[in-house]
Scaffold this motif. Structure first.
Motif, PDB file in Angstrom:
ATOM      1  N   ALA A 134      -4.502  18.762  36.325  1.00 62.03           N
ATOM      2  CA  ALA A 134      -3.354  19.675  36.244  1.00 62.03           C
ATOM      3  C   ALA A 134      -3.743  20.997  35.579  1.00 62.03           C
ATOM      4  CB  ALA A 134      -2.207  19.017  35.492  1.00 62.03           C
ATOM      5  N   TRP A 135      -4.669  20.948  34.625  1.00 66.53           N
ATOM      6  CA  TRP A 135      -5.098  22.186  33.966  1.00 66.53           C
ATOM      7  C   TRP A 135      -5.760  23.141  34.957  1.00 66.53           C
ATOM      8  CZ3 TRP A 135      -3.139  23.959  29.763  1.00 66.53           C
ATOM      9  CH2 TRP A 135      -2.668  23.089  28.789  1.00 66.53           C
ATOM     10  N   TYR A 137      -4.695  23.849  37.768  1.00 60.88           N
ATOM     11  CA  TYR A 137      -3.605  24.548  38.461  1.00 60.88           C
ATOM     12  C   TYR A 137      -2.534  25.008  37.480  1.00 60.88           C
ATOM     13  CZ  TYR A 137      -5.611  23.126  42.886  1.00 60.88           C
ATOM     14  OH  TYR A 137      -6.452  22.968  43.958  1.00 60.88           O
ATOM     15  N   GLN A 138      -2.936  25.329  36.260  1.00 61.59           N
ATOM     16  CA  GLN A 138      -1.968  25.710  35.240  1.00 61.59           C
ATOM     17  C   GLN A 138      -1.205  26.983  35.585  1.00 61.59           C
ATOM     18  OE1 GLN A 138      -3.765  26.515  31.472  1.00 61.59           O
ATOM     19  NE2 GLN A 138      -5.555  27.455  32.402  1.00 61.59           N
ATOM     20  N   HIS A 139      -1.679  27.754  36.568  1.00 57.65           N
ATOM     21  CA  HIS A 139      -0.971  28.956  37.002  1.00 57.65           C
ATOM     22  C   HIS A 139       0.196  28.634  37.940  1.00 57.65           C
ATOM     23  CE1 HIS A 139      -4.198  28.076  39.820  1.00 57.65           C
ATOM     24  NE2 HIS A 139      -3.445  28.626  40.747  1.00 57.65           N
ATOM     25  N   SER A 143       2.632  22.447  38.110  1.00 57.05           N
ATOM     26  CA  SER A 143       1.561  21.935  37.264  1.00 57.05           C
ATOM     27  C   SER A 143       1.891  22.167  35.788  1.00 57.05           C
ATOM     28  CB  SER A 143       0.223  22.582  37.624  1.00 57.05           C
ATOM     29  OG  SER A 143      -0.824  21.954  36.946  1.00 57.05           O
ATOM     30  N   GLN A 144       2.484  23.295  35.484  1.00 56.49           N
ATOM     31  CA  GLN A 144       2.900  23.578  34.112  1.00 56.49           C
ATOM     32  C   GLN A 144       3.897  22.529  33.636  1.00 56.49           C
ATOM     33  OE1 GLN A 144       4.499  27.543  34.298  1.00 56.49           O
ATOM     34  NE2 GLN A 144       2.499  28.493  34.615  1.00 56.49           N
ATOM     35  N   ILE A 147       2.060  19.258  33.037  1.00 52.21           N
ATOM     36  CA  ILE A 147       1.291  19.306  31.794  1.00 52.21           C
ATOM     37  C   ILE A 147       2.214  19.069  30.602  1.00 52.21           C
ATOM     38  CG2 ILE A 147       0.002  20.846  30.240  1.00 52.21           C
ATOM     39  CD1 ILE A 147      -1.212  22.108  32.837  1.00 52.21           C
ATOM     40  N   CYS A 148       3.358  19.742  30.601  1.00 56.92           N
ATOM     41  CA  CYS A 148       4.326  19.546  29.508  1.00 56.92           C
ATOM     42  C   CYS A 148       4.787  18.102  29.432  1.00 56.92           C
ATOM     43  CB  CYS A 148       5.526  20.467  29.688  1.00 56.92           C
ATOM     44  SG  CYS A 148       5.159  22.201  29.388  1.00 56.92           S
ATOM     45  N   PHE A 157       5.658  27.645  28.949  1.00 55.95           N
ATOM     46  CA  PHE A 157       5.322  28.516  30.067  1.00 55.95           C
ATOM     47  C   PHE A 157       6.576  29.201  30.577  1.00 55.95           C
ATOM     48  CE2 PHE A 157       2.370  24.909  30.198  1.00 55.95           C
ATOM     49  CZ  PHE A 157       1.179  25.585  30.067  1.00 55.95           C
TER      50      PHE A 157
END
Length: 158
Positions: A134-135, A137-139, A143-144, A147-148, A157
């Protein structure tokens, strides 16, 4: 079969070509239709500017080229395969890229399949590997959010 395709996606930093058929892509997704239409109009405008300068034009149509830099080559290749065939093998290495593409280009069935795969993977102790992916594709917003959720942190984000 690149010679049968009429659109080329230049993927990643190295612009690796991934080929597609406009008619299939455009009929499977309104987002892909809009993307293709936008780039086609842009290419036609550039072509008409060159035509007025040179005065002649090739009778053969040029392949449409679309730059896609924010996906890994293999993830985008799998996504385009899914768009063309309706089938894809989801695995721990491509699930995040496929999830992001399914959200961005409007494929709710693929999004559901990816979400279920992620849930099953977490249940089997693969959450760390999914988080690592996932990191990459953090943009991407989806994915953000993932991640959360995986790190149990409050959203930071935008």
């Amino acid at each position: 079969m690149p010679e049968m395709c009429d659109v080329t996606f230049l993927v990643g930093r190295r612009h690796v070509p991934i080929y597609g058929v406009k008619a299939i892509l455009a009929t499977r997704s309104r987002c892909l239709y809009q993307l293709i239409l936008h780039h086609q109009r842009k290419a036609e405008a550039e072509s008409s500017n060159k035509k007025s300068k040179k005065g002649n034009r090739s009778p053969l149509p040029q392949k449409l080229m679309i730059d896609v830099q924010d996906y890994s080559v293999e993830d985008f290749r799998k996504f385009i395969t899914f768009v063309h065939s309706g089938k894809v093998k989801i695995d721990i290495n491509n699930v995040i890229g496929l999830l992001c593409a399914s959200v961005e280009y409007g494929f709710p069935d693929l999004q559901t399949a990816c979400t279920k795969f992620i849930q099953r993977s977490q249940d089997h102790g693969e959450g760390k590997h999914i988080l690592d992916s996932a990191w990459n594709y953090q943009h991407k917003r989806v994915s953000q959010k993932l991640i959360c959720k995986l790190t149990s942190q409050p959203k930071v984000f935008n």
